[in-house]
Design a protein around this motif. Sequence first.
Motif, mmCIF file in Angstrom:
data_model
loop_
_atom_site.group_PDB
_atom_site.id
_atom_site.type_symbol
_atom_site.label_atom_id
_atom_site.label_comp_id
_atom_site.label_asym_id
_atom_site.label_seq_id
_atom_site.Cartn_x
_atom_site.Cartn_y
_atom_site.Cartn_z
ATOM 1 N N LEU A 102 0.782 -1.043 -0.279
ATOM 2 C CA LEU A 102 -0.305 0.286 -0.226
ATOM 3 C C LEU A 102 1.121 1.571 0.358
ATOM 4 O O LEU A 102 0.799 2.469 -0.771
ATOM 5 N N PRO A 103 1.866 1.398 0.965
ATOM 6 C CA PRO A 103 2.913 2.547 1.093
ATOM 7 C C PRO A 103 3.489 2.822 -0.495
ATOM 8 O O PRO A 103 3.661 3.907 -1.300
ATOM 9 N N GLN A 104 3.910 1.886 -0.921
ATOM 10 C CA GLN A 104 4.769 1.693 -2.603
ATOM 11 C C GLN A 104 3.833 2.396 -3.404
ATOM 12 O O GLN A 104 3.789 2.985 -4.495
ATOM 13 N N PHE A 105 2.343 2.127 -3.641
ATOM 14 C CA PHE A 105 1.147 2.279 -4.511
ATOM 15 C C PHE A 105 0.880 3.443 -4.623
ATOM 16 O O PHE A 105 0.745 4.635 -4.931
ATOM 17 N N VAL A 106 0.974 4.227 -3.709
ATOM 18 C CA VAL A 106 0.323 5.311 -2.464
ATOM 19 C C VAL A 106 1.611 6.457 -3.301
ATOM 20 O O VAL A 106 1.325 7.756 -4.218
ATOM 21 N N GLN A 107 2.969 6.034 -3.155
ATOM 22 C CA GLN A 107 3.807 7.249 -3.812
ATOM 23 C C GLN A 107 4.050 6.778 -4.716
ATOM 24 O O GLN A 107 4.352 8.275 -5.172
ATOM 25 N N LEU A 108 3.695 5.906 -5.693
ATOM 26 C CA LEU A 108 4.149 5.865 -7.280
ATOM 27 C C LEU A 108 2.690 6.506 -7.569
ATOM 28 O O LEU A 108 3.618 7.470 -8.698
ATOM 29 N N MET A 109 1.514 6.827 -7.283
ATOM 30 C CA MET A 109 0.358 7.707 -7.773
ATOM 31 C C MET A 109 0.970 9.333 -7.567
ATOM 32 O O MET A 109 1.378 9.733 -8.463
ATOM 33 N N ASP A 110 2.139 9.381 -6.363
ATOM 34 C CA ASP A 110 2.226 10.441 -5.850
ATOM 35 C C ASP A 110 2.982 10.803 -6.691
ATOM 36 O O ASP A 110 2.821 12.214 -7.274
ATOM 37 N N ASN A 111 4.210 10.673 -6.761
ATOM 38 C CA ASN A 111 5.377 11.048 -8.015
ATOM 39 C C ASN A 111 4.568 10.950 -9.307
ATOM 40 O O ASN A 111 5.300 11.931 -10.069
ATOM 41 N N PHE A 112 3.728 10.202 -9.715
ATOM 42 C CA PHE A 112 3.248 10.251 -11.144
ATOM 43 C C PHE A 112 2.308 11.553 -11.310
ATOM 44 O O PHE A 112 2.920 12.545 -11.903
ATOM 45 N N VAL A 113 1.808 11.756 -10.345
ATOM 46 C CA VAL A 113 0.515 12.672 -10.659
ATOM 47 C C VAL A 113 1.613 14.300 -10.146
ATOM 48 O O VAL A 113 1.049 15.484 -10.773
ATOM 49 N N GLY A 114 2.248 14.266 -9.032
ATOM 50 C CA GLY A 114 3.579 15.442 -9.312
ATOM 51 C C GLY A 114 2.288 16.067 -7.745
ATOM 52 O O GLY A 114 1.642 15.976 -7.079
ATOM 53 N N GLU A 115 3.272 17.506 -7.409
ATOM 54 C CA GLU A 115 2.925 18.083 -6.259
ATOM 55 C C GLU A 115 1.378 19.470 -6.370
ATOM 56 O O GLU A 115 0.724 19.470 -6.077
ATOM 57 N N ASP A 116 1.406 20.099 -7.884
ATOM 58 C CA ASP A 116 0.357 21.045 -8.655
ATOM 59 C C ASP A 116 -0.406 20.985 -9.303
ATOM 60 O O ASP A 116 -0.713 21.390 -9.544
ATOM 61 N N LYS A 121 -8.776 12.960 -8.949
ATOM 62 C CA LYS A 121 -9.971 12.117 -9.150
ATOM 63 C C LYS A 121 -10.103 11.588 -10.191
ATOM 64 O O LYS A 121 -10.530 10.022 -10.491
ATOM 65 N N ARG A 122 -9.839 11.881 -11.742
ATOM 66 C CA ARG A 122 -10.268 11.329 -12.940
ATOM 67 C C ARG A 122 -8.689 10.537 -12.928
ATOM 68 O O ARG A 122 -9.740 8.977 -13.586
ATOM 69 N N LEU A 123 -8.210 10.858 -12.132
ATOM 70 C CA LEU A 123 -6.929 9.668 -12.568
ATOM 71 C C LEU A 123 -7.849 7.749 -11.908
ATOM 72 O O LEU A 123 -7.233 6.908 -12.050
ATOM 73 N N THR A 124 -8.025 7.808 -10.590
ATOM 74 C CA THR A 124 -8.303 6.964 -9.679
ATOM 75 C C THR A 124 -9.126 6.614 -10.487
ATOM 76 O O THR A 124 -9.172 5.617 -9.962
ATOM 77 N N ALA A 125 -10.499 7.457 -11.200
ATOM 78 C CA ALA A 125 -11.966 7.024 -11.763
ATOM 79 C C ALA A 125 -11.337 6.111 -12.584
ATOM 80 O O ALA A 125 -11.541 4.562 -13.068
ATOM 81 N N PHE A 126 -10.193 6.045 -13.463
ATOM 82 C CA PHE A 126 -9.344 5.736 -14.951
ATOM 83 C C PHE A 126 -9.092 4.214 -14.250
ATOM 84 O O PHE A 126 -9.551 3.330 -14.411
ATOM 85 N N ILE A 127 -7.698 4.049 -12.964
ATOM 86 C CA ILE A 127 -7.700 3.257 -12.688
ATOM 87 C C ILE A 127 -8.618 2.180 -12.200
ATOM 88 O O ILE A 127 -8.276 0.948 -12.418
ATOM 89 N N LYS A 128 -9.678 2.828 -11.080
ATOM 90 C CA LYS A 128 -10.334 1.892 -10.837
ATOM 91 C C LYS A 128 -11.416 1.357 -12.205
ATOM 92 O O LYS A 128 -12.122 -0.583 -12.120
ATOM 93 N N GLY A 129 -11.486 1.671 -13.442
ATOM 94 C CA GLY A 129 -12.060 1.085 -14.155
ATOM 95 C C GLY A 129 -11.428 0.474 -15.353
ATOM 96 O O GLY A 129 -11.738 -0.506 -15.785
ATOM 97 N N GLU A 130 -10.119 0.765 -14.658
ATOM 98 C CA GLU A 130 -8.946 -0.054 -16.438
ATOM 99 C C GLU A 130 -7.977 -1.336 -15.683
ATOM 100 O O GLU A 130 -7.444 -2.230 -16.392
ATOM 101 N N TYR A 131 -7.651 -0.995 -14.416
ATOM 102 C CA TYR A 131 -7.524 -2.581 -13.702
ATOM 103 C C TYR A 131 -8.162 -3.830 -13.920
ATOM 104 O O TYR A 131 -8.973 -3.442 -12.898
ATOM 105 N N LYS A 132 -7.920 -3.907 -14.422
ATOM 106 C CA LYS A 132 -8.338 -5.532 -14.105
ATOM 107 C C LYS A 132 -7.453 -7.238 -13.843
ATOM 108 O O LYS A 132 -6.102 -6.722 -13.978
ATOM 109 N N GLN A 133 -8.153 -7.847 -12.805
ATOM 110 C CA GLN A 133 -7.022 -8.881 -12.398
ATOM 111 C C GLN A 133 -8.241 -10.062 -13.049
ATOM 112 O O GLN A 133 -8.988 -10.357 -12.862
#
Length: 525
Positions: free
Chosen positions: A3-17, A24-36
């Motif tokens: 969990l900490p690694q996933f959060v950090q990966l997303m944090d680095n991806f979106v940046g600070e500003d 929210k759009r990124l979260t919705a995208f991952i929820k919709g596209e991530y398939k297992q």
Amino acid sequence: LTLPQFVQLMDNFVGEDVSLSTVKRLTAFIKGEYKQTEEEKKKQLEKVHHMSHVAQRKQLLEALFEKWDSNACGSLDLEEVVAVLSTFKGGMGKEALMKAKEQLCSRYPQLSRVGKLSSKAFQTFLELIASKFTGNEDETIDNLVRFLTTSVEQSHTKSLQSSARRKWLQDIQQAAETSGSSMEPVYKAVIKVLSQDMEAHGANKRISAYIALLEENQLSPEQGQVLLRYVACTADDAPHVLNQVLHRDMKGISFAAIDQGKPIYVPRVQLHGNVHFWNSGRPEEERKGSLLVLPLYDAHWRVFGILGLDTLWDQCHKSIFLIHEITFYEGVCHAFSKAYHHICMRENVLQVAVTALDWLYPRTPSIKAVTTYLVAPGKDKNYVLFKVITTDNTGQKEIHSSPIVLLREENLLRHYLFKCTDSSEVTLTSVYGEHHIAVPLHDLSRQTLGIFDISIGQHKKLPPQEQKELQKMLKMAQAACSEILQRSLEEREPTQVLEAERVANMRHAGILFHRFMLQELRECV
């Protein structure tokens, strides 16, 4: 990803500003596209189950080792274990036992010389035996554990004694983990443990205790290539013993204990004739009592010093050391060795960091400052950060001999350092407009060992060439740290590649950094 690694990966991806709507759009995208797939779910569950199973087995075998090691000496006699195991299943598994023993000695080369099993070697041995039987390996392990548990009986009093001693030995390791790079707290912990045990289990004998470490004899090699320097002792003996040097050509039994690789016990020093008395003013009638000298081993069973105890201060001149006491002192030696080499490892990691920073600074003028931290245990299973090196924009370094301790709850502006530690991933942030790159150094299980906190000032990123040099430095520093940690494993015999490493004998761990840099250069050519 944890969990900490996933959060950090997303944090680095979106940046600070980035705006909240974008997150929210990124979260919705991952929820919709991530398939297992079902297969992936199954593999993940199998992996979790396997990890849990390995941890449970390790815990089970460690508990069995402790039950056998009733005097907390830290090792078991190989032949004693083999003798008991040869009766497993009525002796039907002797062939499996001998094959497993042969494999074990191949994996741990020092076993044939010293015949002692560490906790890890003991676990490996049982797993090797189980693998030689047909049928379910887990069932065989369980049967072996049950068999060995019933083979060793322990009285309630013995159990309480063993429990108390283990707790005291843990205090020695804790002193090492929380002391920064100072050995003094470890020395004090060892002396305290010996005093506690003598008070509780040694008829309150009054003892002297001292630790001496081997050093290269540079000043007078004609007296022997190595000498023993006394680095710690009980308070009453400090005026006579502390910082003294024992040479091979002087009276004493310490070098005999080192050469033979086993404890030497002198029940009556007044009758021995080869005992060195540091207090030359002690009257002849007071030179009575027992003396015990035990060798200190590293993980490869090489001697690096001695632990000595005597009863010369005790009024009852018939005071002797009992077998259970001597065995426990071997455990103290084992605990001290682990603590000593933990601090040596940390010092070597610091030496790598210093060398890496010296290499980096002329190549990266955009870096404003680098602060180096080491991770250490804190209270209640938390951790703290030790600030150990501060480097300014000119490359000038301050090495903190007494580390500055950072607690999570007291350093909200340095929260990114704790995020980096938790996730063991690179963390990017800005504090008061100053941009920071926090990079973890990993241990062998990819947990965070230390952190480089790199400040690049107002720049959001380094120029491409400087970024490339930074990445190269971090890669080599990690490789050197991993090598240092690998060398501390008992299965691994240390190897040197550069002649300078042989000469320095790892006193200058920074050489490793240059070795890996040179090896990469050779590969590129």
